[in-house]
Design a protein around this motif. Structure first.
Motif, short mmCIF file in Angstrom:
data_model
loop_
_atom_site.label_atom_id
_atom_site.label_comp_id
_atom_site.label_asym_id
_atom_site.label_seq_id
_atom_site.Cartn_x
_atom_site.Cartn_y
_atom_site.Cartn_z
N ILE A 189 -1.82 1.29 -12.08
CA ILE A 189 -1.26 0.51 -10.97
C ILE A 189 -2.27 -0.58 -10.64
N THR A 190 -1.77 -1.81 -10.43
CA THR A 190 -2.62 -2.88 -9.92
C THR A 190 -2.01 -3.39 -8.61
N LEU A 191 -2.85 -3.51 -7.59
CA LEU A 191 -2.42 -4.00 -6.28
C LEU A 191 -3.15 -5.31 -6.02
N ALA B 89 -12.07 1.69 1.70
CA ALA B 89 -12.38 1.52 0.28
C ALA B 89 -12.32 2.86 -0.46
N ALA B 90 -12.81 3.92 0.19
CA ALA B 90 -12.84 5.23 -0.48
C ALA B 90 -11.42 5.74 -0.72
N ALA B 91 -10.55 5.58 0.28
CA ALA B 91 -9.17 6.06 0.15
C ALA B 91 -8.42 5.25 -0.92
N LEU B 92 -8.74 3.97 -1.00
CA LEU B 92 -8.12 3.14 -2.05
C LEU B 92 -8.56 3.62 -3.43
N ALA C 104 -5.94 2.98 -8.12
CA ALA C 104 -5.28 1.70 -8.43
C ALA C 104 -6.34 0.62 -8.58
N ARG C 105 -6.12 -0.28 -9.51
CA ARG C 105 -7.01 -1.44 -9.60
C ARG C 105 -6.60 -2.39 -8.48
N THR C 106 -7.56 -2.91 -7.71
CA THR C 106 -7.20 -3.79 -6.60
C THR C 106 -7.84 -5.17 -6.76
N ILE D 215 0.84 -1.21 0.00
CA ILE D 215 0.00 0.00 0.00
C ILE D 215 0.87 1.26 0.00
N ARG D 216 1.97 1.23 0.74
CA ARG D 216 2.86 2.41 0.77
C ARG D 216 3.50 2.64 -0.61
#
Ligand SMILES: Cc1cc2nc3c(=O)[nH]c(=O)nc-3n(C[C@H](O)[C@H](O)[C@H](O)COP(=O)(O)OP(=O)(O)OC[C@H]3O[C@@H](n4cnc5c(N)ncnc54)[C@H](O)[C@@H]3O)c2cc1C
Length: 400
Positions: free
Chosen positions: A31-33, A66-69, A74-76, A16-17
């Motif tokens: 970006i994909t996480l 969820a909102a901050a993500l 980024a796609r998660t 996440i960082r």
């Protein structure tokens, strides 16, 4: 040239960082996480402290909601495990393959278990582990902790604060040996004993035994310890199984250069507990299982990936909250050949609170440990950034 797609494997602190830092440095590509756990990314230090104590609930340890993500753009994918890494792509457990021109590995550790360890005996690495241990501790009167490392010590501290009689069994002669070394580990041992923990040092577990109590272990001195609940805290193993076909030497994590680039693989970086970065000052690869080091590494990797200037190497830093004191450690105590009392009486067998110890290697200060001495430890950080000899360190400490 900046990559078009960065794939981050592992959605804990390091993952996440890295995503945050990529956006902070102005990266606008995709970006994909991807993380193996179903849960949204969460913070681990409270698992053995506030969350285990029942003072905090899981929502409080979220690293991002969820909102901050969503805001990070980024796609998660959560609940998806990487199973193989090949040049430019990662394969996942559902058979899917994701291609990327930069891949960041941040898969952390899994808790080690003892041979024959029954399922009812706990380990502590994940939020689910912590919730399960917390539930069992709610009705326990006695707790057995196997392993006096930082996590075992913190679990013991949390249990004692809840009135649970706690025994720690440790094969080494002092607790926290790997982190603090023998003399300073002995101070931690005194802190535990003075706090009422029954400390069984220098004895190994020879096996788990059947017992009417919740758990029982047989020890190398022929004795048996029984308890309502048991937890094994004997360290972690880097999560690297999916890298087994890469040809990397994975004996102790993933070898990286001083900016986190995986040695021998193009376009692949690694951060956090699984990453063994080159120490620019001392050479060799070294893993740090530290929260702050993981965040520092994510910053370096995000900047390196995007071609931005990287900051100078950070000094490793670790803290642990146990038995009413904050233990802090800055630097590389593992290479020290000498220690020196910088402040307080703890090393001489006196009051532990306020003790600061310096670690020297070839006469130069390489690490500082403190017990309930946060202000003083912070002041020593600058000493570790420059070559400070014993005399200068002792002289500086006089100004505390
Ligand atoms: C109980 C506990 C207490 C701690 N207390 C402190 C403290 O007081 N001070 C301190 O400095 N440090 C502390 N730490 C250490 C700190 O939490 C770690 O240094 C930090 O979490 C490391 O981050 P990471 O991203 O490397 O690993 P993690 O946070 O473990 O994240 C790795 C993630 O990768 C996922 N993953 C694993 N394998 C795969 C795969 N194949 N595919 C996809 N995803 C995968 C995992 O499920 C996990 O979510 C503590 C750790 C624990 C467990």
């Amino acid at each position: 040239m900046s990559p078009e797609h960065v794939l981050v494997v592992g959605a804990g602190l390091g993952g996440i960082r890295t995503v945050e830092q990529l956006r902070r440095v102005g990266y606008e590509g995709s970006i994909t996480l991807v993380g193996a756990e179903e849960r949204l990314p969460y913070d681990r230090p409270p698992l053995s402290k506030q969350l285990l104590a029942g003072d905090w609930e899981p929502a409080r340890i979220a690293l991002k909601d969820a909102a901050a993500l969503e805001e990070l753009g980024a796609r998660t994918c959560f609940g998806l495990r990487a199973v193989a890494l090949r040049p430019g792509e990662v394969e996942f457990a559902d058979g899917s393959i994701m291609a990327a021109d930069a891949i960041v590995l941040a898969t952390g550790l899994s808790a080690r278990k003892l041979p024959g360890q029954p399922d009812s005996v706990h380990t502590l690495r994940t939020l689910d582990n912590a919730l399960s241990l917390r539930e069992d501790m709610a009705t326990a009167k006695t707790l057995l902790v196997v392993g006096a490392g930082f996590i075992g010590a913190e679990v013991a501290s949390t249990a004692m604060a809840k009135g649970i009689a706690t025994t720690i069994v440790e094969a080494a002669p002092v607790p926290l040996l790997r982190g603090l070394g023998e003399e300073v580990g002995a101070i931690a041992g005194r802190l535990m004993a003075e706090s009422g923990v029954e400390l069984r040092l220098g004895v190994a577990i020879t096996g788990f035994a059947n017992s009417d109590a919740g758990a029982a272990v047989d020890l190398s001195d022929g004795s048996r310890v029984e308890a309502d609940v048991a937890v094994v805290g004997i360290g972690g193993r880097p999560e690297v199984d999916y890298l087994s076909d890469t040809g990397l030497d994975l004996v102790d994590g993933v070898p990286c250069d001083a900016n986190g680039r995986v040695v021998g693989l193009n376009g692949v970086w690694a951060v956090g507990d699984m990453a063994a970065w080159t120490d620019p000052a001392l050479g060799g690869h070294r893993r740090h299982e530290h929260w702050t080091s993981t965040s520092d590494q994510a910053l370096v990797v995000a900047r390196a990936i995007t071609g931005a200037e990287v900051p100078p190497p950070a000094v490793p830093y670790f803290w642990s909250d146990q038995f009413g004191l904050k233990i802090q450690l800055i630097g590389r105590p593992d290479i020290a050949d000498e220690i020196v009392a910088l402040r307080g009486e703890g090393l001489a067998g006196g009051l532990i609170k306020g003790t600061v110890v310096g670690y020297l290697w070839k006469g130069l200060l390489v690490a500082v440990a403190g017990f309930g001495a946060a202000r003083h430890v912070a002041r020593c950080r600058a000493l570790l950034m420059q070559s400070t000899d014993r005399t200068a360190a002792v002289e500086f400490a006089r100004s505390f």
